[in-house]
Scaffold this motif. Structure first.
Motif, short mmCIF file in Angstrom:
data_model
loop_
_atom_site.label_atom_id
_atom_site.label_comp_id
_atom_site.label_asym_id
_atom_site.label_seq_id
_atom_site.Cartn_x
_atom_site.Cartn_y
_atom_site.Cartn_z
N TYR A 150 4.10 -10.80 3.68
CA TYR A 150 3.48 -11.30 4.88
C TYR A 150 2.69 -10.06 5.68
N LEU A 151 2.84 -8.78 5.52
CA LEU A 151 2.22 -7.76 6.01
C LEU A 151 0.87 -7.44 5.44
N ARG A 152 0.78 -7.99 4.08
CA ARG A 152 -0.40 -7.59 3.16
C ARG A 152 -1.64 -7.98 3.89
N ASN A 153 -1.58 -9.07 4.71
CA ASN A 153 -2.86 -9.25 5.40
C ASN A 153 -3.21 -8.40 6.38
N ILE A 154 -2.55 -7.60 6.83
CA ILE A 154 -2.86 -6.52 7.95
C ILE A 154 -2.86 -5.03 7.47
N LEU A 155 -2.52 -5.08 6.01
CA LEU A 155 -2.76 -3.77 5.34
C LEU A 155 -4.32 -3.33 4.92
N SER A 156 -4.54 -1.89 4.86
CA SER A 156 -5.87 -1.70 4.38
C SER A 156 -5.96 -1.06 3.19
N PRO A 157 -6.61 -1.82 2.20
CA PRO A 157 -6.77 -1.40 0.76
C PRO A 157 -7.68 -0.14 0.87
N LEU A 158 -7.41 0.79 -0.14
CA LEU A 158 -7.98 1.98 -0.27
C LEU A 158 -9.20 1.75 -1.41
N SER A 159 -10.12 0.85 -0.67
CA SER A 159 -11.22 0.36 -1.68
C SER A 159 -12.35 1.45 -1.85
N GLY A 160 -13.31 1.17 -2.59
CA GLY A 160 -14.41 2.02 -2.87
C GLY A 160 -14.95 2.04 -4.19
N LYS A 161 -16.18 2.66 -4.13
CA LYS A 161 -16.98 3.07 -5.44
C LYS A 161 -16.30 4.32 -6.29
N ALA A 162 -16.40 4.24 -7.61
CA ALA A 162 -15.95 5.42 -8.39
C ALA A 162 -16.72 6.63 -7.84
N GLY A 163 -15.83 7.71 -7.85
CA GLY A 163 -16.28 8.95 -7.23
C GLY A 163 -16.10 9.17 -5.59
N GLU A 164 -15.65 7.94 -4.96
CA GLU A 164 -15.28 8.06 -3.37
C GLU A 164 -14.13 8.64 -3.39
N PHE A 165 -13.48 9.03 -2.31
CA PHE A 165 -12.35 9.80 -2.10
C PHE A 165 -11.74 9.58 -0.60
N TYR A 166 -10.47 9.50 -0.62
CA TYR A 166 -9.39 9.71 0.55
C TYR A 166 -8.63 10.71 0.63
N PHE A 167 -8.48 10.97 2.09
CA PHE A 167 -7.12 11.69 2.60
C PHE A 167 -6.38 10.84 3.02
N TRP A 168 -4.89 11.06 2.89
CA TRP A 168 -4.17 10.17 3.73
C TRP A 168 -2.68 11.08 3.95
N PHE A 169 -2.23 10.87 4.91
CA PHE A 169 -0.88 11.42 5.57
C PHE A 169 0.17 10.70 4.64
N TYR A 170 1.32 11.42 3.93
CA TYR A 170 2.22 10.66 2.98
C TYR A 170 3.09 9.99 4.06
N LYS A 171 2.94 10.14 5.23
CA LYS A 171 3.96 9.59 6.23
C LYS A 171 3.64 8.29 6.52
N THR A 172 2.32 7.84 6.34
CA THR A 172 1.79 6.61 6.46
C THR A 172 2.36 5.74 5.66
N TRP A 173 2.74 4.45 6.12
CA TRP A 173 3.46 3.38 5.26
C TRP A 173 2.48 3.04 4.25
N HIS A 174 2.73 3.02 3.04
CA HIS A 174 1.84 2.59 2.03
C HIS A 174 2.54 2.12 0.73
N GLY A 175 1.91 1.36 -0.05
CA GLY A 175 2.40 0.58 -1.22
C GLY A 175 1.29 0.12 -2.03
N ARG A 176 1.58 -0.50 -3.04
CA ARG A 176 0.77 -1.00 -4.00
C ARG A 176 0.85 -2.55 -4.27
N LEU A 177 -0.22 -3.37 -4.19
CA LEU A 177 -0.12 -4.87 -4.46
C LEU A 177 -0.06 -5.05 -5.96
N PRO A 178 0.52 -6.07 -6.46
CA PRO A 178 0.64 -6.19 -7.76
C PRO A 178 -0.96 -6.32 -8.45
N ASN A 179 -0.69 -6.02 -9.56
CA ASN A 179 -2.22 -6.10 -10.49
C ASN A 179 -2.28 -7.32 -11.29
#
Length: 179
Positions: A150-179
């Protein structure tokens, strides 16, 4: 860099604002990771250590980690004497990966995610702003597939093109959707 810091502080994650590697370097990085990945069972351990395999790959990793924006952002967040851990670790998403439900990692850690492939629908997701929640992972678990569904609809994917990058705090709730 100030824009990255503002977004990181507000949302718990922020996308970088430029390409660090050129197309040839990206291709070399991807080819090397594919070759190294073939040497291990990714279903048992999807993390691949890539440092120290060859000078070409080490040079590319060094270029990413010594990029001015990366350096200045980490220094602004963590101070001059931060410790870099896992600087050459790659997470490979394998077919039929069941994902990983929402969680928090160790307190005080900050991450750098570098996209090796285009990720139009990234499996890595974060709950925007959840780094402001008190540290409740020991008291409350969202480790329920039903809640995650149910939460997956409000989660933000770390999407982008090859070569792009993100910073993130590990305290931020995160997960991985099924592939």
């Amino acid at each position: 860099m100030n824009n990255i810091l503002k977004k990181l502080q507000k949302f718990g994650f922020a996308k970088g604002n430029h390409q660090i590697l050129n197309n040839e370097e990206l291709k070399t990085l991807k080819t090397n990771i594919e070759q190294i990945s073939k040497q291990q069972d990714l279903k048992k351990n999807p993390f691949v250590e890539i440092c120290g395999h060859n000078q070409e790959l080490d040079r590319i990793i060094e270029k990413i980690l010594s990029d001015n924006t990366v350096q200045e952002t980490l220094k602004s967040l963590l101070g001059e004497d931060y410790i870099l851990w896992g600087g050459g670790s790659v997470r490979v998403s394998v077919p039929n990966d069941k994902g990983l439900i929402l969680h928090q990692d160790a307190p005080g850690e900050t991450g750098l995610i570098f996209l090796v492939n285009d990720q139009p629908k990234s499996s890595t997701v974060v709950l925007s702003g959840s780094h402001f929640f008190s540290r409740i992972s020991q008291k409350l678990s969202w480790n329920s597939p039903k809640i995650f569904y149910y939460l997956r609809n409000i989660l933000s994917p770390l999407s982008g093109k090859a070569g792009e990058f993100y910073f993130w705090f590990y305290k931020t709730w995160h997960g991985r959707l099924p592939n």
